[in-house]
Design an enzyme around this catalytic site. Sequence first.
Site, PDB file in Angstrom:
ATOM      1  N   ALA A  65       0.865  -1.170   0.000  1.00 37.76           N
ATOM      2  CA  ALA A  65       0.000   0.000   0.000  1.00 37.76           C
ATOM      3  C   ALA A  65       0.904   1.223   0.000  1.00 37.76           C
ATOM      4  CB  ALA A  65      -0.870  -0.019   1.243  1.00 37.76           C
ATOM      5  N   GLY A 108       0.473  -4.970   0.820  1.00 36.38           N
ATOM      6  CA  GLY A 108      -0.717  -4.987  -0.027  1.00 36.38           C
ATOM      7  C   GLY A 108      -0.440  -5.584  -1.405  1.00 36.38           C
ATOM      8  N   GLU A 131       4.439  -5.295   6.979  1.00 33.53           N
ATOM      9  CA  GLU A 131       3.687  -4.267   7.715  1.00 33.53           C
ATOM     10  C   GLU A 131       4.159  -4.108   9.149  1.00 33.53           C
ATOM     11  OE1 GLU A 131       2.326  -6.604   5.747  1.00 33.53           O
ATOM     12  OE2 GLU A 131       0.675  -5.770   4.575  1.00 33.53           O
TER      13      GLU A 131
HETATM   14  N1  CO8 Z   1       4.580   3.208  -0.563  1.00 32.38           N
HETATM   15  C1  CO8 Z   1       4.988   4.387  -1.085  1.00 32.38           C
HETATM   16  N2  CO8 Z   1       6.147   4.525  -1.775  1.00 32.38           N
HETATM   17  C2  CO8 Z   1       6.929   3.430  -1.909  1.00 32.38           C
HETATM   18  C3  CO8 Z   1       6.563   2.180  -1.400  1.00 32.38           C
HETATM   19  C4  CO8 Z   1       5.318   2.083  -0.705  1.00 32.38           C
HETATM   20  N3  CO8 Z   1       4.856   0.923  -0.200  1.00 32.38           N
HETATM   21  N4  CO8 Z   1       7.539   1.296  -1.682  1.00 32.38           N
HETATM   22  C5  CO8 Z   1       8.480   1.965  -2.374  1.00 32.38           C
HETATM   23  N5  CO8 Z   1       8.117   3.261  -2.514  1.00 32.38           N
HETATM   24  C6  CO8 Z   1       8.857   4.336  -3.176  1.00 32.38           C
HETATM   25  C7  CO8 Z   1      10.031   4.772  -2.337  1.00 32.38           C
HETATM   26  O1  CO8 Z   1       9.632   5.700  -1.324  1.00 32.38           O
HETATM   27  C8  CO8 Z   1      10.930   5.402  -3.395  1.00 32.38           C
HETATM   28  O2  CO8 Z   1      10.440   6.674  -3.699  1.00 32.38           O
HETATM   29  P1  CO8 Z   1      11.445   7.958  -3.657  1.00 32.38           P
HETATM   30  O3  CO8 Z   1      12.422   7.659  -4.756  1.00 32.38           O
HETATM   31  O4  CO8 Z   1      10.525   9.098  -3.943  1.00 32.38           O
HETATM   32  O5  CO8 Z   1      12.066   7.944  -2.315  1.00 32.38           O
HETATM   33  C9  CO8 Z   1      10.671   4.514  -4.624  1.00 32.38           C
HETATM   34  O6  CO8 Z   1       9.438   3.845  -4.367  1.00 32.38           O
HETATM   35  C10 CO8 Z   1      11.740   3.456  -4.816  1.00 32.38           C
HETATM   36  O7  CO8 Z   1      11.845   2.726  -3.619  1.00 32.38           O
HETATM   37  P2  CO8 Z   1      13.255   2.451  -2.886  1.00 32.38           P
HETATM   38  O8  CO8 Z   1      14.210   3.549  -3.176  1.00 32.38           O
HETATM   39  O9  CO8 Z   1      12.971   2.148  -1.454  1.00 32.38           O
HETATM   40  O10 CO8 Z   1      13.722   1.132  -3.675  1.00 32.38           O
HETATM   41  P3  CO8 Z   1      14.704   0.000  -3.148  1.00 32.38           P
HETATM   42  O11 CO8 Z   1      14.978  -0.862  -4.329  1.00 32.38           O
HETATM   43  O12 CO8 Z   1      15.844   0.582  -2.394  1.00 32.38           O
HETATM   44  O13 CO8 Z   1      13.823  -0.855  -2.078  1.00 32.38           O
HETATM   45  C11 CO8 Z   1      11.857  -1.996  -1.303  1.00 32.38           C
HETATM   46  C12 CO8 Z   1      12.721  -1.591  -2.512  1.00 32.38           C
HETATM   47  C13 CO8 Z   1      12.627  -2.995  -0.421  1.00 32.38           C
HETATM   48  C14 CO8 Z   1      10.609  -2.668  -1.852  1.00 32.38           C
HETATM   49  C15 CO8 Z   1      11.495  -0.733  -0.485  1.00 32.38           C
HETATM   50  O14 CO8 Z   1      10.994   0.269  -1.351  1.00 32.38           O
HETATM   51  C16 CO8 Z   1      10.455  -0.965   0.587  1.00 32.38           C
HETATM   52  O15 CO8 Z   1      10.758  -1.513   1.640  1.00 32.38           O
HETATM   53  N6  CO8 Z   1       9.194  -0.544   0.340  1.00 32.38           N
HETATM   54  C17 CO8 Z   1       8.140  -0.612   1.315  1.00 32.38           C
HETATM   55  C18 CO8 Z   1       7.633  -2.025   1.464  1.00 32.38           C
HETATM   56  C19 CO8 Z   1       6.535  -2.083   2.501  1.00 32.38           C
HETATM   57  O16 CO8 Z   1       6.744  -1.838   3.669  1.00 32.38           O
HETATM   58  N7  CO8 Z   1       5.315  -2.464   2.082  1.00 32.38           N
HETATM   59  C20 CO8 Z   1       4.177  -2.568   2.966  1.00 32.38           C
HETATM   60  C21 CO8 Z   1       3.382  -1.314   2.962  1.00 32.38           C
HETATM   61  S1  CO8 Z   1       2.033  -1.356   4.150  1.00 32.38           S
HETATM   62  C22 CO8 Z   1       0.831  -2.248   3.387  1.00 32.38           C
HETATM   63  O17 CO8 Z   1       0.999  -2.724   2.301  1.00 32.38           O
HETATM   64  C23 CO8 Z   1      -0.456  -2.410   4.141  1.00 32.38           C
HETATM   65  C24 CO8 Z   1      -1.475  -3.192   3.339  1.00 32.38           C
HETATM   66  C25 CO8 Z   1      -2.868  -3.008   3.871  1.00 32.38           C
HETATM   67  C26 CO8 Z   1      -3.529  -1.725   3.417  1.00 32.38           C
HETATM   68  C27 CO8 Z   1      -3.907  -1.717   1.940  1.00 32.38           C
HETATM   69  C28 CO8 Z   1      -4.599  -0.447   1.501  1.00 32.38           C
HETATM   70  C29 CO8 Z   1      -4.361  -0.167   0.026  1.00 32.38           C
END
Ligand code: CO8
Length: 257
Positions: A65, A108, A131
């Site tokens: 998400a 998500g 999460e």
């Molecule tokens: N939300 C918003 N932006 C994101 C997300 C995300 N989940 N994941 C990545 N991005 C963005 C980053 O902020 C970054 O943006 P910017 O360049 O502007 O800083 C861009 O994408 C690239 O990401 P990274 O630089 O972090 O890329 P890496 O290759 O270094 O890392 C990862 C990749 C490991 C996937 C890392 O991005 C990460 O850990 N992302 C978050 C993963 C996460 O925690 N997901 C769970 C989110 S909570 C959830 O899903 C709850 C579900 C229930 C609710 C559903 C309602 C829709």
Amino acid sequence: MAYETLIVETHGPVGLIRLNRPQALNALNSTVLAELKQAYGAFHVDEAIGAIVLTGSEKAFAAGADIKEMQPLDFADVYKSDFISGWDEIAKARKPVIAAVSGFALGGGCELAMMCDFIIAADTAKFGQPEITLGIIPGMGGSQRLTRAVGKAKAMDLVLTGRMMDADEAERSGLVSRVVPADKLIEEALAAAAKIASLSRPSVLMAKEAVSRALETTLEEGLRFERRLFHSLFATEDQKEGMAAFIEKRKPVFKNR
Ligand code: CO8
């Protein structure tokens, strides 16, 4: 129809939907949900479409998400709007949907893949429910669908630690139906969807309903449900055609009736 966060194509009888927010690794926000509902809706009313493939990019199916969209919300916001409930409509798609997962399917993103009927994974795929590392828990079905797919031990491990599992572990655990080389992912998923779309539509829809019911009810109820669906297919022209074609050693011509 032009979408902001999706690329939508048709490949013969298969609808292909690509999540397309590369700047956020396809993080799921309200626009993605609204557009997915529209794209699913259009494919569901299109008689020519027999199955759907949902995919992302090479790097990410979806990294969860959208954390930036969720960050400012408080309890009253999410409770009053019943935040996340809109995704139920995606999970209830009637036509078969295959998730073709390459790269990250997290939070998500993993939950969206699990809303599909089965997952074909590229060898680069990484699944997880991180999460817990954000101070929340899965909210789009992760604690329930993941547990049903991989069992309690693996689900607890993933949900409590937030670690990722690779494609091989996901296949061993029963989360994905097959793992293919990354450069063959879309081809394999489209071929599987085309096969499904070539079959009799009533039997495909009922097969999906019957298998889905196994996750929702008791064995006795599920068996009764399956038998009634099975019986009802004998009222279709396609059952007559399918069996006649077998006996006459020819390919069936299904009319989806
Ligand atoms: N939300 C918003 N932006 C994101 C997300 C995300 N989940 N994941 C990545 N991005 C963005 C980053 O902020 C970054 O943006 P910017 O360049 O502007 O800083 C861009 O994408 C690239 O990401 P990274 O630089 O972090 O890329 P890496 O290759 O270094 O890392 C990862 C990749 C490991 C996937 C890392 O991005 C990460 O850990 N992302 C978050 C993963 C996460 O925690 N997901 C769970 C989110 S909570 C959830 O899903 C709850 C579900 C229930 C609710 C559903 C309602 C829709």
